[in-house]
Every structure is written in structure tokens, then in C-alpha cells.
Design a protein around this motif. Structure first.
Motif, PDB file in Angstrom:
ATOM      1  N   ASP A  86       0.804  -1.223   0.000  1.00 20.71           N
ATOM      2  CA  ASP A  86       0.000   0.000   0.000  1.00 20.71           C
ATOM      3  C   ASP A  86       0.837   1.273   0.000  1.00 20.71           C
ATOM      4  OD1 ASP A  86      -2.272  -1.551   0.021  1.00 20.71           O
ATOM      5  OD2 ASP A  86      -2.583  -1.422   2.195  1.00 20.71           O
ATOM      6  N   ASP A  87       2.135   1.125   0.208  1.00 23.66           N
ATOM      7  CA  ASP A  87       3.012   2.302   0.227  1.00 23.66           C
ATOM      8  C   ASP A  87       3.522   2.687  -1.155  1.00 23.66           C
ATOM      9  OD1 ASP A  87       2.716   2.322   2.943  1.00 23.66           O
ATOM     10  OD2 ASP A  87       4.679   1.429   3.389  1.00 23.66           O
ATOM     11  N   PHE A  88       3.044   1.998  -2.178  1.00 24.21           N
ATOM     12  CA  PHE A  88       3.570   2.258  -3.526  1.00 24.21           C
ATOM     13  C   PHE A  88       3.354   3.710  -3.943  1.00 24.21           C
ATOM     14  CE2 PHE A  88       2.921   2.401  -8.187  1.00 24.21           C
ATOM     15  CZ  PHE A  88       4.204   2.036  -8.573  1.00 24.21           C
ATOM     16  N   ASP A  89       4.412   4.297  -4.504  1.00 28.80           N
ATOM     17  CA  ASP A  89       4.384   5.674  -4.990  1.00 28.80           C
ATOM     18  C   ASP A  89       4.853   5.674  -6.447  1.00 28.80           C
ATOM     19  OD1 ASP A  89       4.742   8.354  -5.602  1.00 28.80           O
ATOM     20  OD2 ASP A  89       5.646   8.856  -3.663  1.00 28.80           O
ATOM     21  N   ARG A  90       3.904   5.751  -7.348  1.00 34.18           N
ATOM     22  CA  ARG A  90       4.227   5.651  -8.774  1.00 34.18           C
ATOM     23  C   ARG A  90       5.175   6.751  -9.230  1.00 34.18           C
ATOM     24  NH1 ARG A  90       2.646   2.591 -12.600  1.00 34.18           N
ATOM     25  NH2 ARG A  90       0.959   1.696 -11.306  1.00 34.18           N
ATOM     26  N   SER A  91       5.123   7.886  -8.625  1.00 38.31           N
ATOM     27  CA  SER A  91       5.977   8.996  -9.050  1.00 38.31           C
ATOM     28  C   SER A  91       7.449   8.727  -8.771  1.00 38.31           C
ATOM     29  CB  SER A  91       5.560  10.286  -8.340  1.00 38.31           C
ATOM     30  OG  SER A  91       5.850  10.222  -6.941  1.00 38.31           O
ATOM     31  N   LYS A  92       7.728   7.711  -7.977  1.00 41.00           N
ATOM     32  CA  LYS A  92       9.107   7.411  -7.605  1.00 41.00           C
ATOM     33  C   LYS A  92       9.663   6.165  -8.279  1.00 41.00           C
ATOM     34  CE  LYS A  92       8.877   9.799  -3.170  1.00 41.00           C
ATOM     35  NZ  LYS A  92       9.047   9.703  -1.696  1.00 41.00           N
ATOM     36  N   PHE A 113       2.367  -3.130 -10.636  1.00 40.84           N
ATOM     37  CA  PHE A 113       2.742  -1.744 -10.895  1.00 40.84           C
ATOM     38  C   PHE A 113       3.382  -1.480 -12.261  1.00 40.84           C
ATOM     39  CE2 PHE A 113       3.470  -2.389  -6.174  1.00 40.84           C
ATOM     40  CZ  PHE A 113       2.204  -1.951  -5.812  1.00 40.84           C
ATOM     41  N   THR A 162      14.161   4.489  -5.561  1.00 40.66           N
ATOM     42  CA  THR A 162      13.479   5.589  -4.891  1.00 40.66           C
ATOM     43  C   THR A 162      12.046   5.247  -4.493  1.00 40.66           C
ATOM     44  OG1 THR A 162      12.986   6.454  -7.106  1.00 40.66           O
ATOM     45  CG2 THR A 162      14.863   7.415  -5.950  1.00 40.66           C
ATOM     46  N   GLU A 163      11.503   4.179  -5.070  1.00 40.14           N
ATOM     47  CA  GLU A 163      10.122   3.796  -4.768  1.00 40.14           C
ATOM     48  C   GLU A 163      10.095   2.945  -3.490  1.00 40.14           C
ATOM     49  OE1 GLU A 163       6.669   2.465  -4.101  1.00 40.14           O
ATOM     50  OE2 GLU A 163       7.955   0.837  -4.889  1.00 40.14           O
ATOM     51  N   PRO A 164       9.263   3.278  -2.498  1.00 33.78           N
ATOM     52  CA  PRO A 164       9.314   2.628  -1.180  1.00 33.78           C
ATOM     53  C   PRO A 164       9.098   1.117  -1.170  1.00 33.78           C
ATOM     54  CG  PRO A 164       7.996   4.635  -1.086  1.00 33.78           C
ATOM     55  CD  PRO A 164       8.296   4.391  -2.533  1.00 33.78           C
TER      56      PRO A 164
END
Length: 288
Positions: A24-30, A91, A140-142
Motif C-alpha cells: 500500500d506504500d507504492f508511490d508511482r511517481s518514484k 505496478f 526511490t520507490e518505497p
């Protein structure tokens, strides 16, 4: 028998793909396209635990203890491939490896001296632990940062398990096997602790293993991008001299404990190897 003990210890710390990965911590911008592509290559590389396991079982038919441990190692290594593919499925589905791409890394490895192979894979696990720690720092993506940390810890535990079997070869398999083991471990140790002197990445998946298929007989040569590993190490995660020193130091430290010696440098280990050769010039490594 080491298998039962190792099974229990690894079972007690085994992670769950659904609950222990922070999806759930996925950050597509990273997540960049470049980074995602490297995840695909590592997912396929980890799939090569399949032919490695087939090799281990073939070459250790006289060792049921070690062969049984392969059930744990194989399960956990294939799980690494699965978690990386699950990340891509969620992702970056366009980069999910095909079954054909995965199957391509399954080919037969030539028979090799089991003691040397054991040491080679111990060193390979040490190296992978450091590669994945470095990769976690680079990303960089968590979520993928967390995944690489988790599988790096697995690789460290696998190195510890191989080390137990190395110690068994030295102390519990008889004097002749113990002497052969010292020769095998120091020979491979000198090679694998000297990676900073070689142009290629010294890991089992990047070494030639089938003379009839040469030069396309490494796991890396079977990947969609055969040259990706050097680019990943040199230009992306930047696995530099400082990281290489960490790998070499770890190998030398463990061999020092294993051999009741003090190997501060590769040269120290090589001098010890030459002493062994002078003491037993006719001794050649054989089965563990």
C-alpha cells in the motif's frame, strides 16, 4: 543432520508475501522506467535457482542432508523471483517476464566438484546480499526498496547455511574430505574475494557453466538483455570499490573463522592456499 535445524531456523523468520511487503506504500511517481526494467532482469535471474537446484541434486547424490536443504533454498530463491514479478504485475505489468523468458534460463550445468560449487555459492550469496542492499539504496520507490531489503536478508541467511555445510565438510566428514575442502574453499575464496580485479561480475549466474554452449552458457547470457548486469552494477546501482571491499572482507572474515586463521587480505588467503598445496600436492577436490 543440519537440514532439520536449518529448516526450523529459516521457518521462524520466513516472511509472508501478502502481509510483510508494504504494497500500500507504492508511490508511482518514484518508479522510473529504467528502474522497473532492472526489476524484470532480477526476477528472471532469480528464476535460475531452478537449474542450480537441479545441479546441486545431481552432484550431491551421496549427501541426502544437503540435498534435503535444497528444498528450503529452492523455495526461498523462487519466492524472490515471485515477489519481484508480483511487484511488476501490480505496478508495471507490461514488464512482467513471460514464461518463455523464464524458461530460457533453465539449462543444464556441467558437473563440477561439489566442494568448489558449495564455496562458490556461499560467496554468491554474500555478494547478492550486498548487491540487493545497494539496489535498495538506489531505488526511490518505497515498496521495491523494502522488497530488496527483505530478499537481501534471505541471501545472508542462505550464506550462513552454506557456511554450516562448509564447516561440516571440514570437521565431520573425515580427514581426507576435510583436507580437500580446505583446498577447494581457499581456491574459490581467492577468486571470489578478488572481484575488484576482474572485468566481469563474479557471481554464479555470470560464470560459464556448459562448455558445449560456450560462450552463451551463463545465466546472464540467456536474459532478454545479456549485458544488463554490468550496466546495473556499474552505472545504475553503482556497486563501487567500497561495496566490493565489503564483500571481500566478509568472505575473508568467514574463511578466517572457518579455517581458524587470520586472512586480512586476499594475499593472506592465497599464501595459506599455497601452503596447503605444498603440504598435499597430489590432493584434488572431490565430492563433499
Amino acid at each position: 543432520m543440519l537440514y532439520a535445524e536449518l529448516f526450523r531456523s529459516m521457518e521462524s523468520v520466513r516472511w509472508n508475501m501478502e502481509s510483510d511487503i508494504p504494497w500500500d506504500d507504492f508511490d508511482r511517481s518514484k518508479l522510473t522506467d529504467e528502474q522497473a526494467q532492472t526489476i524484470k532482469m532480477n526476477a528472471i535471474t532469480e528464476w535460475a535457482a531452478l537449474p542450480a537446484t537441479e545441479m546441486f541434486l545431481r552432484d550431491n547424490k551421496d549427501d541426502s542432508d544437503f540435498s534435503a536443504f535444497m528444498s528450503v533454498w529452492f523455495f526461498e530463491e523462487q519466492k524472490h523471483s515471485l515477489v519481484l514479478m508480483e511487484y511488476l504485475r501490480r505496478f508495471a505489468p507490461d514488464l512482467l517476464p513471460t514464461e518463455e523468458e523464464l524458461h530460457k534460463v533453465r539449462f543444464e550445468f556441467d558437473p563440477a566438484p561439489p566442494l568448489e560449487t558449495l564455496m562458490l555459492h556461499f560467496c554468491g550469496e554474500v555478494r547478492l546480499n550486498h548487491w540487493y542492499r545497494c539496489a535498495s539504496d538506489w531505488h526511490t520507490e518505497p515498496v521495491i526498496k523494502a522488497i530488496y531489503k527483505v530478499i537481501a536478508q534471505d541471501e545472508a541467511r542462505h550464506a550462513g547455511a552454506y557456511l554450516r555445510y562448509m564447516k561440516r565438510a571440514l570437521t565431520q566428514r573425515g580427514q581426507e574430505i576435510g583436507s580437500q575442502a580446505r583446498m577447494a574453499f581457499t581456491k574459490i575464496g581467492v577468486l571470489m574475494a578478488s572481484a575488484h580485479r576482474t572485468p566481469q561480475a563474479l557471481h554464479p549466474t555470470n560464470l560459464h557453466v556448459n562448455k558445449d554452449m560456450f560462450p552463451d552458457d551463463t545465466v546472464q547470457s540467456k536474459l532478454p538483455e545479456p549485458g544488463w548486469l554490468e550496466r546495473w552494477l556499474d552505472n545504475q546501482i553503482v556497486f563501487d570499490k567500497e561495496w566490493e571491499v565489503k564483500v571481500s572482507t566478509r568472505i575473508l572474515h568467514n574463511l578466517s573463522l572457518l579455517m581458524d586463521g587470520s586472512f586480512k587480505t586476499v594475499q593472506d588467503l592465497n599464501r595459506y592456499r599455497k601452503e596447503l598445496m605444498r603440504a598435499a600436492p597430489a590432493l584434488q577436490p572431490t565430492s563433499a
